[in-house]
Enzyme design. Structure first.
Site, mmCIF file in Angstrom:
data_model
loop_
_atom_site.group_PDB
_atom_site.id
_atom_site.type_symbol
_atom_site.label_atom_id
_atom_site.label_comp_id
_atom_site.label_asym_id
_atom_site.label_seq_id
_atom_site.Cartn_x
_atom_site.Cartn_y
_atom_site.Cartn_z
ATOM 1 N N TYR A 154 0.865 -1.173 -0.076
ATOM 2 C CA TYR A 154 0.126 -0.096 0.202
ATOM 3 C C TYR A 154 1.034 1.229 -0.020
ATOM 4 O O TYR A 154 0.726 2.203 -0.966
ATOM 5 C CB TYR A 154 -0.997 -0.022 1.233
ATOM 6 N N LEU A 205 -6.526 3.064 14.248
ATOM 7 C CA LEU A 205 -6.980 3.156 15.595
ATOM 8 C C LEU A 205 -8.371 3.590 15.477
ATOM 9 O O LEU A 205 -9.331 2.895 16.477
ATOM 10 C CB LEU A 205 -5.746 4.216 16.451
ATOM 11 N N THR A 221 -7.279 -3.914 20.787
ATOM 12 C CA THR A 221 -6.076 -4.590 20.862
ATOM 13 C C THR A 221 -5.141 -3.310 20.599
ATOM 14 O O THR A 221 -4.929 -2.941 19.495
ATOM 15 C CB THR A 221 -5.713 -5.503 19.620
ATOM 16 N N ARG A 298 3.378 -4.722 16.011
ATOM 17 C CA ARG A 298 3.109 -5.114 14.544
ATOM 18 C C ARG A 298 4.340 -4.834 13.940
ATOM 19 O O ARG A 298 4.849 -3.806 14.049
ATOM 20 C CB ARG A 298 1.893 -4.421 14.113
#
Length: 351
Positions: A154, A205, A221, A298
């Site tokens: 992306y 978020l 999370t 992540r």
């Protein structure tokens, strides 16, 4: 010369719809081209209503930018002064799983648009790039001169489109192109009638937080609480979508300047806010508790990213006005009125 007729690709999407509204209120005539892949036509029906008497200057074509003949027809019917190009797929995780889908949609769509624009003598473009092109910046704030790199397909589509735009301008100085690197857009129009309505699991978020708040998801999370930041969570530059929309109008005005080539501007607030600070501000605005689950970092997530805003302030004469309190207030107003996004509405979705 005042740009009067503007084509907006992806105008039914989150940032697109808010920008279309500000354009209409600012006296522009707007033609939206959107394939409705990740958006709803209801957003434009509501924009039309919010624009009141200005709404009649809005028209919509459900067209994919890769459909050259449909695009040529639209360009032959209206002489456009400028194009604002938002259309593109934007889910980071999905781009890793389906890179060719992303490259085909985002790159081929953009190349087709640029070719049709050139063919019809419309060489004024505002492109929605992203702070994702800064990758994991080595320092902050991010200035427009930072080296660009991307961490996923992306992000690479945004980076490649920027490079394509620079090359197009390099080959033909009649082009005027402004690349806007957005930081993290949040919030919604203060009416609560339009806002962000992601399909599937949100990547960002605040749409996730809003879905927890309305009971669609059990918890948020938080990825990583061991970063070297004030509270251990990642820091980003959140910007109110109305400020962002106004930044596009400032960019259109800048295109009327004869001395412009291919220019880059950050659109952010210049302030870094952590995940936990943002959640806290949302809890205050909504009166809802957001249950958290802490998970590992992540891969590919940067620690701290926020904008240097000096260039946009001095050259576009634009500055973000709203803080995180207003962002959270307006987000909650939208989410609480539309818990299932545009699907909450009984408005006819067929046109």
């Amino acid at each position: 010369m005042m740009a009067r007729n503007v084509l907006v690709s992806g105008g039914a999407g989150y940032i697109g719809s808010h920008t279309v509204l500000q354009l209409l209120l600012g006296g522009y005539s707007v033609v939206v081209v959107d394939n409705l892949d990740n958006s709803s036509a209801v957003s434009l029906q509501r924009v039309k209503k919010l624009a009141a008497e200005h709404g009649e200057r809005l028209s919509f074509h459900q067209v994919d930018l890769r459909d050259r003949s449909a695009l040529e027809k639209i360009f032959s019917e209206t002489k456009f002064d400028a194009v604002i190009h938002f259309a593109g797929l934007k889910a980071v995780g999905e781009s890793v799983e389906k890179p060719l889908l992303y490259y085909n949609n985002n790159l081929v769509g953009t190349i087709t648009l640029l070719e049709v624009m050139a063919q019809h003598g419309c060489k004024n473009l505002v492109f929605s790039s992203s702070a994702t092109v800064y990758g994991s910046p080595k320092e902050v704030p991010c200035t427009e001169e930072f080296p660009i790199s991307a961490l996923n397909p992306y992000g690479r589509t945004k980076l490649f489109i920027e490079e394509i735009c620079r090359d197009v301008y390099g080959s033909d100085p009649e082009w005027k192109i402004i690349l806007l690197r957005y930081f993290n857009p949040v919030g919604a129009h203060p009416s609560g009638d339009i806002g962000e309505d992601p399909r599937g699991i949100p990547n960002n978020l605040m749409p996730f937080v809003q879905q927890v708040a309305v009971g669609r998801r059990p918890h948020l999370t938080v990825f990583g609480n061991d970063y070297n930041t004030k509270d251990g969570t990642g820091v980003r530059d959140y910007i109110h979508v109305i400020d962002l929309a106004d930044g596009h109008i400032a960019a259109l005005r800048k295109l009327e300047d004869c001395k412009i080539g291919c220019e880059v501007y950050n659109l952010g607030t210049g302030n870094g806010t952590s995940v936990l600070e943002m959640v806290d501000a949302f809890e205050k605005a909504s009166g809802k508790k957001i249950p958290l689950v802490i998970a590992g970092r992540r891969p590919g997530d940067a620690e701290v990213v926020y904008a240097s805003t000096e260039r946009a302030e001095s050259e576009l004469n634009w500055k973000a006005k709203y803080g995180i309190e207003e962002m959270c207030r307006d987000l909650w107003n939208w989410a609480s009125n539309n818990p299932y996004g545009y699907d909450s509405s009984s408005e006819d979705n067929s046109h």
